[in-house]
Write a protein that holds these residues in place. Structure first.
Motif, PDB file in Angstrom:
ATOM      1  N   THR A   1     -28.656  19.921  52.814  1.00 55.32           N
ATOM      2  CA  THR A   1     -27.453  19.344  51.901  1.00 55.32           C
ATOM      3  C   THR A   1     -26.226  20.370  51.799  1.00 55.32           C
ATOM      4  OG1 THR A   1     -27.939  20.139  49.838  1.00 55.32           O
ATOM      5  CG2 THR A   1     -28.905  18.145  50.467  1.00 55.32           C
TER       6      THR A   1
ATOM      7  N   THR B   1     -19.373  21.623  41.746  1.00 53.51           N
ATOM      8  CA  THR B   1     -19.932  21.020  40.580  1.00 53.51           C
ATOM      9  C   THR B   1     -21.468  20.817  40.979  1.00 53.51           C
ATOM     10  OG1 THR B   1     -19.504  18.915  41.298  1.00 53.51           O
ATOM     11  CG2 THR B   1     -17.930  20.043  39.988  1.00 53.51           C
TER      12      THR B   1
ATOM     13  N   ALA C   1     -25.347   9.871  48.833  1.00 53.98           N
ATOM     14  CA  ALA C   1     -26.072   9.248  47.859  1.00 53.98           C
ATOM     15  C   ALA C   1     -27.548   9.100  47.679  1.00 53.98           C
ATOM     16  CB  ALA C   1     -25.450   7.777  47.526  1.00 53.98           C
TER      17      ALA C   1
ATOM     18  N   LYS D   1     -23.111  21.110  49.251  1.00 54.90           N
ATOM     19  CA  LYS D   1     -22.672  20.631  47.745  1.00 54.90           C
ATOM     20  C   LYS D   1     -21.435  21.512  47.504  1.00 54.90           C
ATOM     21  CE  LYS D   1     -27.567  20.616  45.863  1.00 54.90           C
ATOM     22  NZ  LYS D   1     -28.413  20.999  44.970  1.00 54.90           N
ATOM     23  N   ASP D   2     -20.687  20.592  46.513  1.00 53.02           N
ATOM     24  CA  ASP D   2     -19.352  21.201  45.950  1.00 53.02           C
ATOM     25  C   ASP D   2     -19.628  21.904  44.916  1.00 53.02           C
ATOM     26  OD1 ASP D   2     -19.834  19.585  43.881  1.00 53.02           O
ATOM     27  OD2 ASP D   2     -18.304  17.889  44.443  1.00 53.02           O
TER      28      ASP D   2
ATOM     29  N   LYS E   1     -22.431  18.573  43.332  1.00 54.21           N
ATOM     30  CA  LYS E   1     -22.800  17.558  43.904  1.00 54.21           C
ATOM     31  C   LYS E   1     -22.945  17.512  45.314  1.00 54.21           C
ATOM     32  CE  LYS E   1     -20.385  12.844  44.324  1.00 54.21           C
ATOM     33  NZ  LYS E   1     -19.252  12.142  44.104  1.00 54.21           N
ATOM     34  N   ILE E   2     -23.895  16.751  45.895  1.00 56.06           N
ATOM     35  CA  ILE E   2     -23.981  16.705  47.222  1.00 56.06           C
ATOM     36  C   ILE E   2     -22.979  15.816  48.019  1.00 56.06           C
ATOM     37  CG2 ILE E   2     -25.569  15.769  49.361  1.00 56.06           C
ATOM     38  CD1 ILE E   2     -27.934  16.030  47.317  1.00 56.06           C
ATOM     39  N   THR E   3     -22.158  16.608  48.974  1.00 55.22           N
ATOM     40  CA  THR E   3     -21.099  15.818  49.478  1.00 55.22           C
ATOM     41  C   THR E   3     -21.490  15.595  51.187  1.00 55.22           C
ATOM     42  OG1 THR E   3     -20.381  18.088  50.306  1.00 55.22           O
ATOM     43  CG2 THR E   3     -19.428  17.013  48.147  1.00 55.22           C
TER      44      THR E   3
ATOM     45  N   THR F   1     -29.206  12.282  47.542  1.00 56.50           N
ATOM     46  CA  THR F   1     -29.349  12.480  46.214  1.00 56.50           C
ATOM     47  C   THR F   1     -30.605  11.820  45.351  1.00 56.50           C
ATOM     48  OG1 THR F   1     -26.974  13.111  45.855  1.00 56.50           O
ATOM     49  CG2 THR F   1     -27.844  12.555  44.123  1.00 56.50           C
TER      50      THR F   1
END
Length: 243
Positions: free
Chosen positions: A133, A138, A210, A135-136, A140-142, A213
């Protein structure tokens, strides 16, 4: 040379005797009788005052000498103040976010719904599914990609494997595929001996962030399913678990 004795009743000055004379004990007694307490009150305080002044002057002289001596020697050593060291707070290291997630699946024909009942019911397998993955800030997986590694054994000779996917469903239920590892059924993987000679691998497969995640959050709700020409709905299945 002795002075001539004065004539009786004649004053010394009349006789021309002006020499200094020593005071006799009798004269002292007479003089003390005449002066008495006046002498004590007048002379004695003066003597005491003189003594006090002398003592004070001696003390002052001694103090001055001490000061001069200290100045010549550089004075008394004054201790230097101890520097105060302020501890710098140590910052806790920033935790490195986890970016790689590994899952495993125990593949069995009996896990299929319904279970396999034909010759391929003897098959067995192991699968490894990895999510890589991005992540940003925060967390969150981007972005995400997937890797597959599968081994199969104990199948009938010349079994042909056509497809394998990650499906979304809990154990005992069927669900649609969400990640495809092999999608070209027209090009099956032939198991001449009924087993893989080496692991079947697929790498760098794009996965929806998504979906990645959700798999990471609940792998037990997903399963790896392998299809064959004989069992098009699936011959080997296993729910995902933490690797």
């Amino acid at each position: 040379m002795a002075w001539p004795a004065p004539s009786p009743g004649t004053s010394l000055e009349a006789e021309g005797d002006l020499r200094p004379r020593e005071m006799t004990v009798q004269h002292r007694i007479r003089l003390t009788g005449l002066l008495g307490s006046a002498l004590i009150r007048t002379v004695l305080p003066c003597v005491c005052l003189a003594n006090h002044r002398e003592v004070a002057m001696r003390r002052l002289a001694s103090l001055a000498a001490t000061v001069l001596l200290a100045g010549a020697c550089g004075g008394a050593a004054t201790p230097s103040p101890t520097p105060v060291t302020t501890a710098t707070p140590t910052q806790a290291p920033t935790a490195t976010p986890q970016l790689k997630y590994t899952f495993v699946a125990d593949l069995k024909p009996s896990n299929e719904v319904p279970p396999i009942a034909n010759a391929e019911a003897s098959c067995a397998g192991k699968g490894t599914f990895v999510l890589n993955t991005t992540k940003d800030a925060t967390g969150k997986i981007t972005a995400a990609t997937a890797d597959f590694e599968i081994t199969v054994s104990a199948c009938p000779a010349n079994t042909n494997l056509t497809l394998f996917h990650i499906h979304k469903a809990a154990a005992g239920a069927n669900g649609g595929p969400v990640v495809t590892g092999k999608g070209d059924a027209a090009n099956p993987i032939a198991l001449a001996t009924g087993a893989t000679a080496s692991p079947i691998t697929r790498t760098g497969i794009t996965v929806d962030p998504a979906v990645a995640t959700e798999i990471i959050a609940g792998p037990a709700g997903y399963y790896l399913n392998i299809h064959s020409q004989t069992n098009g709905g699936g011959v080997l299945r296993g729910q995902l678990g933490a690797g």
